[in-house]
Structure formats: structure tokens, C-alpha cells
Design an enzyme around this catalytic site. Structure first.
Site, PDB file in Angstrom:
ATOM      1  N   ASP A  65      72.620  58.831  13.344  1.00  0.00           N
ATOM      2  CA  ASP A  65      72.863  58.498  11.943  1.00  0.00           C
ATOM      3  C   ASP A  65      73.129  59.836  11.250  1.00  0.00           C
ATOM      4  O   ASP A  65      72.230  60.679  11.174  1.00  0.00           O
ATOM      5  CB  ASP A  65      71.617  57.813  11.376  1.00  0.00           C
ATOM      6  CG  ASP A  65      71.713  57.554   9.871  1.00  0.00           C
ATOM      7  OD1 ASP A  65      72.621  58.113   9.215  1.00  0.00           O
ATOM      8  OD2 ASP A  65      70.855  56.818   9.361  1.00  0.00           O
ATOM      9  N   VAL A  66      74.353  60.034  10.743  1.00  0.00           N
ATOM     10  CA  VAL A  66      74.709  61.366  10.220  1.00  0.00           C
ATOM     11  C   VAL A  66      73.952  61.729   8.941  1.00  0.00           C
ATOM     12  O   VAL A  66      73.990  62.884   8.520  1.00  0.00           O
ATOM     13  CB  VAL A  66      76.232  61.508   9.971  1.00  0.00           C
ATOM     14  CG1 VAL A  66      77.004  61.420  11.271  1.00  0.00           C
ATOM     15  CG2 VAL A  66      76.738  60.513   8.933  1.00  0.00           C
ATOM     16  N   ASN A  92      83.677  62.580  10.131  1.00  0.00           N
ATOM     17  CA  ASN A  92      84.503  61.420   9.761  1.00  0.00           C
ATOM     18  C   ASN A  92      83.708  60.214   9.268  1.00  0.00           C
ATOM     19  O   ASN A  92      84.237  59.396   8.517  1.00  0.00           O
ATOM     20  CB  ASN A  92      85.328  61.012  11.000  1.00  0.00           C
ATOM     21  CG  ASN A  92      85.923  59.631  10.878  1.00  0.00           C
ATOM     22  OD1 ASN A  92      86.910  59.429  10.176  1.00  0.00           O
ATOM     23  ND2 ASN A  92      85.307  58.650  11.539  1.00  0.00           N
ATOM     24  N   TYR A 164      81.922  55.441  -3.846  1.00  0.00           N
ATOM     25  CA  TYR A 164      82.845  55.955  -2.817  1.00  0.00           C
ATOM     26  C   TYR A 164      83.715  57.073  -3.387  1.00  0.00           C
ATOM     27  O   TYR A 164      83.861  58.145  -2.769  1.00  0.00           O
ATOM     28  CB  TYR A 164      83.715  54.799  -2.308  1.00  0.00           C
ATOM     29  CG  TYR A 164      84.645  55.178  -1.173  1.00  0.00           C
ATOM     30  CD1 TYR A 164      84.183  55.194   0.149  1.00  0.00           C
ATOM     31  CD2 TYR A 164      85.980  55.494  -1.413  1.00  0.00           C
ATOM     32  CE1 TYR A 164      85.034  55.536   1.193  1.00  0.00           C
ATOM     33  CE2 TYR A 164      86.830  55.837  -0.373  1.00  0.00           C
ATOM     34  CZ  TYR A 164      86.356  55.847   0.930  1.00  0.00           C
ATOM     35  OH  TYR A 164      87.202  56.177   1.977  1.00  0.00           O
ATOM     36  N   LYS A 168      83.941  61.090  -2.251  1.00  0.00           N
ATOM     37  CA  LYS A 168      85.154  61.771  -1.771  1.00  0.00           C
ATOM     38  C   LYS A 168      85.572  62.888  -2.739  1.00  0.00           C
ATOM     39  O   LYS A 168      86.067  63.928  -2.295  1.00  0.00           O
ATOM     40  CB  LYS A 168      86.289  60.764  -1.569  1.00  0.00           C
ATOM     41  CG  LYS A 168      85.993  59.715  -0.491  1.00  0.00           C
ATOM     42  CD  LYS A 168      85.719  60.327   0.874  1.00  0.00           C
ATOM     43  CE  LYS A 168      85.526  59.250   1.945  1.00  0.00           C
ATOM     44  NZ  LYS A 168      85.268  59.813   3.283  1.00  0.00           N
TER      45      LYS A 168
HETATM   46  P1  NAD Z   1      85.418  52.346   9.945  1.00  0.00           P
HETATM   47  O1  NAD Z   1      84.453  51.471   9.254  1.00  0.00           O
HETATM   48  O2  NAD Z   1      86.174  51.793  11.090  1.00  0.00           O
HETATM   49  O3  NAD Z   1      84.709  53.673  10.469  1.00  0.00           O
HETATM   50  C1  NAD Z   1      83.625  54.275   9.838  1.00  0.00           C
HETATM   51  C2  NAD Z   1      82.724  54.815  10.916  1.00  0.00           C
HETATM   52  O4  NAD Z   1      81.619  55.497  10.330  1.00  0.00           O
HETATM   53  C3  NAD Z   1      82.144  53.690  11.797  1.00  0.00           C
HETATM   54  O5  NAD Z   1      82.357  54.027  13.156  1.00  0.00           O
HETATM   55  C4  NAD Z   1      80.674  53.682  11.440  1.00  0.00           C
HETATM   56  O6  NAD Z   1      79.834  53.328  12.520  1.00  0.00           O
HETATM   57  C5  NAD Z   1      80.459  55.137  11.056  1.00  0.00           C
HETATM   58  N1  NAD Z   1      79.252  55.306  10.254  1.00  0.00           N
HETATM   59  C6  NAD Z   1      78.897  54.643   9.115  1.00  0.00           C
HETATM   60  N2  NAD Z   1      77.680  55.050   8.716  1.00  0.00           N
HETATM   61  C7  NAD Z   1      77.270  56.014   9.607  1.00  0.00           C
HETATM   62  C8  NAD Z   1      76.116  56.810   9.738  1.00  0.00           C
HETATM   63  N3  NAD Z   1      75.106  56.729   8.858  1.00  0.00           N
HETATM   64  N4  NAD Z   1      76.042  57.669  10.793  1.00  0.00           N
HETATM   65  C9  NAD Z   1      77.057  57.769  11.688  1.00  0.00           C
HETATM   66  N5  NAD Z   1      78.167  57.036  11.608  1.00  0.00           N
HETATM   67  C10 NAD Z   1      78.278  56.163  10.584  1.00  0.00           C
HETATM   68  O7  NAD Z   1      86.401  52.886   8.824  1.00  0.00           O
HETATM   69  P2  NAD Z   1      87.507  54.028   8.866  1.00  0.00           P
HETATM   70  O8  NAD Z   1      88.580  53.568   7.994  1.00  0.00           O
HETATM   71  O9  NAD Z   1      87.830  54.413  10.252  1.00  0.00           O
HETATM   72  O10 NAD Z   1      86.756  55.217   8.109  1.00  0.00           O
HETATM   73  C11 NAD Z   1      86.590  56.511   8.680  1.00  0.00           C
HETATM   74  C12 NAD Z   1      86.625  57.557   7.580  1.00  0.00           C
HETATM   75  O11 NAD Z   1      87.925  57.564   6.990  1.00  0.00           O
HETATM   76  C13 NAD Z   1      85.637  57.314   6.445  1.00  0.00           C
HETATM   77  O12 NAD Z   1      85.084  58.552   6.008  1.00  0.00           O
HETATM   78  C14 NAD Z   1      86.516  56.724   5.353  1.00  0.00           C
HETATM   79  O13 NAD Z   1      85.999  56.959   4.071  1.00  0.00           O
HETATM   80  C15 NAD Z   1      87.798  57.496   5.595  1.00  0.00           C
HETATM   81  N6  NAD Z   1      88.995  56.859   5.008  1.00  0.00           N
HETATM   82  C16 NAD Z   1      89.493  55.691   5.491  1.00  0.00           C
HETATM   83  C17 NAD Z   1      90.653  55.158   4.918  1.00  0.00           C
HETATM   84  C18 NAD Z   1      91.291  53.888   5.411  1.00  0.00           C
HETATM   85  O14 NAD Z   1      92.264  53.459   4.788  1.00  0.00           O
HETATM   86  N7  NAD Z   1      90.853  53.296   6.486  1.00  0.00           N
HETATM   87  C19 NAD Z   1      91.257  55.818   3.848  1.00  0.00           C
HETATM   88  C20 NAD Z   1      90.714  56.992   3.382  1.00  0.00           C
HETATM   89  C21 NAD Z   1      89.577  57.517   3.974  1.00  0.00           C
END
Ligand code: NAD
Length: 266
Positions: A65-66, A92, A164, A168
Site C-alpha cells: 500500500d503506497v 503511478n 483528485y 494532481k
Molecule cells: P487503475 O485504477 O487501473 O490503476 C490504478 C492503480 O493504482 C491500481 O493498480 C490500484 O491497485 C493502484 N492503487 C490504488 N491504491 C493504491 C495503494 N494505496 N497502494 C498501491 N497501489 C494502489 O487506473 P489508471 O487509469 O491506470 O491510473 C493510474 C494512474 O494514472 C493514476 O495515478 C491516475 O490518477 C493516473 N491517470 C489516469 C488517467 C486515465 O485516463 N486513465 C488520466 C490521468 C491520470
């Protein structure tokens, strides 16, 4: 020809799904050995690690858990035990807990900040300590590379998502301040700011044609992003090809930050 990230060791947090999964795969394809952090879904991280190991690469899956300092320590220890060190760390992990402002609970606020902002702080701090402990290597011009996963919402306000967007927006100044502090040691810190990438976090925004059409109004380039778009950017930012790129946010967003609402004269 030698691969761009050959002989380098990488950690990607939140690598069991979405962007983290795509980034981990891209780094491995570029020759890096990869530690795949997962929080809740061991299966997909372990499956990807198996695939990488079977195709001649090296990978491990590590639970953490980060937002928990003890978990971060244990995760970096597991990386050292398997690989000896790390050259590339991609912070990430992230989540959303959306709510209209007046109804947002303190828990919704704190959970998002704890993962998206404190989680990146703890991950990057452990990375800096590891790069210093190990010292210079011949595999990269930089002492180490940190990539923060930000979002277009580091600059675009987002009603209904103040937790959120605040996380960011925080990443923007966190990344730049850290980059300024550690650049003299040749540690490169940068961010990637994805636009709309097709993952579980935003499924509601693309999984029906009506939702997708509405989303595309925000994307001048006319398509939803894929995790591979982010993976390619991460490989470049982690490699010596970007050695002079320090403290920058690389927007990978199909033009979402170009104010598309102004295209017809506003
Ligand atoms: P996702 O939900 O598939 O991935 C998020 C990951 O974070 C998951 O694997 C989850 O298990 C992990 N996570 C959550 N809480 C955690 C914790 N406490 N400890 C460790 N891991 C944890 O969504 P995604 O879209 O792949 O998001 C990844 C990153 O990209 C995030 O930071 C998100 O804000 C960012 N992001 C995504 C988008 C998009 O359009 N998908 C756009 C901008 C930014």
C-alpha cells in the site's frame, strides 16, 4: 541492437492494472527488469511477471500500500533483494473517490490525498535514498530517474473531483520542487500527465457510445488514449534519450489541454 533500458532495474507502483500495467510492460519490452507493485490484485501482476520472466526478461510482483511507510520500506527491500538496486521508479498508483463538494466526506478526501500525493512522496523519497545509497552506474547517465504519474487535472480544474484535482495539482509542485532539489545529483524527476486513457478508473467515460462521443468533444486528436501511449512516453522519459529533460510534465493527452471549447471562437 541493445535495448534502450538494457541492464536497468525499474519499479512501477499500481502495476496490476491500467496505465501501471502498460508502463511496466513497456519498460520490460525496452529491456528493463521490472518490479510490479500491486495493492489488491496479485493475480494480474503475477501473471505479467510470469510472462516477462518466460520471455527472457526479469520481473517480480510486490504487494504494498503506497500510503503506508512500512509497506514502502518492505517493497524497496524486496527490489534490492531481487535486483540489487533500482534505476527507474514510476510512482503511478492512484484512485478517485468522486463526490459533489458539500457531500465529500473527510475519508474521501484523505484516502485520495494519501494514495495520490503522500504515496508519491513516500515512493519518491525511498527512490532518492536508494539512488544515493547505490551511487553512479554505467547503465545510465543519470544517477536515477523518477516518473510521477500526474494528470491533465494538474492544470484543468475538475468540479465534483476536488480531492483528485488537488492531489494532481499537488503533484505538479511536488515534482518540480523535488526535481530542483535533486537535479545537482543527476537524479531526473519528471511527470507524465495523461489525458483520457482507456482504463478502469474512467470506464464510465468510454464504455458506451454516448459517453465516448461526449468524451471525444474534449479531445482534439479524436481518439481515446491507450495505456501503450503512456508506456512509450515512460520508456523515453526513463532513458538517456531524455537525459536533458528535468522537472517537466509531459502531457500525453491528444490535445485535451488545448482548451478545445475555444475551437469555434469560444
Ligand atoms: P487503475 O485504477 O487501473 O490503476 C490504478 C492503480 O493504482 C491500481 O493498480 C490500484 O491497485 C493502484 N492503487 C490504488 N491504491 C493504491 C495503494 N494505496 N497502494 C498501491 N497501489 C494502489 O487506473 P489508471 O487509469 O491506470 O491510473 C493510474 C494512474 O494514472 C493514476 O495515478 C491516475 O490518477 C493516473 N491517470 C489516469 C488517467 C486515465 O485516463 N486513465 C488520466 C490521468 C491520470
Amino acid at each position: 541492437m541493445e535495448k534502450l533500458l538494457a541492464n536497468q532495474f525499474a519499479l512501477v507502483t499500481g502495476a496490476s492494472s491500467g496505465i501501471g500495467y502498460g508502463v511496466a510492460k513497456a519498460l520490460a519490452d525496452a529491456g528493463a527488469s521490472v518490479a510490479l507493485n500491486y495493492h489488491s490484485h496479485a493475480e494480474s501482476a503475477e501473471k505479467l511477471a510470469d510472462e516477462i520472466n518466460q520471455s527472457g526478461g526479469a520481473a517480480i510482483a510486490v504487494k504494498a500500500d503506497v500510503s503506508n511507510p512500512a509497506d514502502i520500506d518492505a517493497m524497496f527491500e524486496a527490489c534490492r533483494a531481487r535486483f540489487g538496486t533500482l534505476d527507474i521508479v514510476v510512482a503511478n498508483s492512484g484512485l478517485q473517490k468522486d463526490s459533489a463538494f458539500a457531500e465529500m466526506t473527510l475519508d474521501d478526501w484523505q484516502t485520495v490525498l494519501a494514495t495520490n500525493l503522500t504515496g508519491q512522496f513516500l515512493t519518491a523519497q525511498a527512490a532518492v535514498k536508494e539512488f544515493r545509497r547505490r551511487g553512479p552506474t554505467s547503465v545510465s547517465k543519470a544517477l536515477g530517474k523518477i516518473i510521477c504519474m500526474s494528470s491533465v487535472h494538474e492544470v484543468i480544474p475538475w468540479a465534483g473531483h476536488v480531492n483528485y484535482a488537488a492531489s494532481k495539482g499537488g503533484i505538479q509542485m511536488f515534482m518540480k520542487s523535488l526535481a530542483q532539489e535533486v537535479a545537482p545529483e543527476r537524479i531526473r524527476v519528471n511527470s507524465i500527465a495523461p489525458g483520457a486513457i482507456r482504463t478502469q478508473i474512467n470506464r464510465d467515460a468510454w464504455d458506451t457510445s454516448a459517453a465516448r462521443d461526449k468524451l471525444l468533444e474534449l479531445i482534439p486528436y479524436g481518439r481515446v488514449g491507450e495505456v501503450e501511449d503512456i508506456g512509450k512516453a515512460a520508456v523515453w522519459l526513463a532513458s538517456d534519450e531524455s537525459d536533458y529533460v528535468v522537472g517537466t510534465t509531459l502531457f500525453v493527452d491528444g490535445g485535451m489541454t488545448l482548451y478545445p471549447g475555444f475551437v469555434d471562437n469560444g
